[in-house]
Structures are given as structure tokens and as C-alpha cells.
Design a protein around this motif. Structure first.
Motif, PDB file in Angstrom:
ATOM      1  N   ARG A 132      54.555 109.511  57.176  1.00 34.31           N
ATOM      2  CA  ARG A 132      54.782 108.528  58.253  1.00 34.31           C
ATOM      3  C   ARG A 132      56.121 107.844  58.077  1.00 34.31           C
ATOM      4  O   ARG A 132      56.861 107.621  59.045  1.00 34.31           O
ATOM      5  CB  ARG A 132      53.673 107.480  58.279  1.00 34.31           C
ATOM      6  CG  ARG A 132      52.458 107.893  59.065  1.00 34.31           C
ATOM      7  CD  ARG A 132      51.526 106.716  59.337  1.00 34.31           C
ATOM      8  NE  ARG A 132      51.152 105.959  58.146  1.00 34.31           N
ATOM      9  CZ  ARG A 132      50.201 106.301  57.293  1.00 34.31           C
ATOM     10  NH1 ARG A 132      49.494 107.401  57.488  1.00 34.31           N
ATOM     11  NH2 ARG A 132      49.933 105.542  56.245  1.00 34.31           N
ATOM     12  N   ARG A 177      58.943 110.145  59.158  1.00 33.57           N
ATOM     13  CA  ARG A 177      58.999 110.337  60.611  1.00 33.57           C
ATOM     14  C   ARG A 177      59.523 109.109  61.346  1.00 33.57           C
ATOM     15  O   ARG A 177      60.026 109.238  62.454  1.00 33.57           O
ATOM     16  CB  ARG A 177      57.609 110.695  61.134  1.00 33.57           C
ATOM     17  CG  ARG A 177      57.188 112.068  60.676  1.00 33.57           C
ATOM     18  CD  ARG A 177      55.792 112.408  61.151  1.00 33.57           C
ATOM     19  NE  ARG A 177      55.413 113.726  60.663  1.00 33.57           N
ATOM     20  CZ  ARG A 177      54.249 114.008  60.108  1.00 33.57           C
ATOM     21  NH1 ARG A 177      53.323 113.081  59.989  1.00 33.57           N
ATOM     22  NH2 ARG A 177      54.001 115.220  59.674  1.00 33.57           N
ATOM     23  N   THR A 178      59.412 107.932  60.755  1.00 31.17           N
ATOM     24  CA  THR A 178      59.843 106.719  61.443  1.00 31.17           C
ATOM     25  C   THR A 178      61.238 106.280  61.052  1.00 31.17           C
ATOM     26  O   THR A 178      61.825 105.431  61.693  1.00 31.17           O
ATOM     27  CB  THR A 178      58.860 105.549  61.188  1.00 31.17           C
ATOM     28  OG1 THR A 178      58.760 105.318  59.788  1.00 31.17           O
ATOM     29  CG2 THR A 178      57.494 105.873  61.760  1.00 31.17           C
TER      30      THR A 178
END
Length: 65
Positions: free
Chosen positions: A60, A63-64
Motif C-alpha cells: 500500500r 502504491r501511494t
């Protein structure tokens, strides 16, 4: 994260984006151990083991950012 002895013949796979020998390989066979295993393709005997929740948090973050 922990260092564990892992059978290196397991189902490690690398990203389809990997075009060189310098890749990270991942084995997500959680049914056997409840862990996600990560290794360097150049040093397949050295394996890191992550809890699935830690691995998901890591992905996560990638991806951010």
C-alpha cells in the motif's frame, strides 16, 4: 519481518517488469506457512519472511508514494 530457513525450491516468482537478473522474487503461498517470503534473485538462499498484514501495508505504501 524475520529471517528464516525456507526451502528455496518453493514457488518464488518475479515481476513481469523484471528485465534483468537483479530482481526481487516473492512467494505468497500463505496456505503453507502464513508468511510472505521475499528474496533477491542473485542470492536465493537468503530469504525474508513477512506477516501478510505487514506485506500488504508495504505494498500500500509503494502504491501511494
Amino acid at each position: 519481518m524475520s529471517l528464516n530457513h525456507v526451502d528455496i525450491r518453493r514457488g518464488f516468482r518475479r515481476s513481469q517488469r523484471c528485465e534483468t537478473a537483479n530482481c526481487v522474487e516473492v512467494d505468497t503461498d500463505r496456505a503453507l506457512s502464513g508468511r510472505v517470503y521475499v528474496r533477491d534473485s542473485d542470492e536465493p538462499g537468503a530469504v525474508l519472511a513477512f506477516a501478510p498484514t505487514d506485506w500488504s501495508a508495504f505494498l500500500r505504501t509503494l502504491r501511494t508514494d
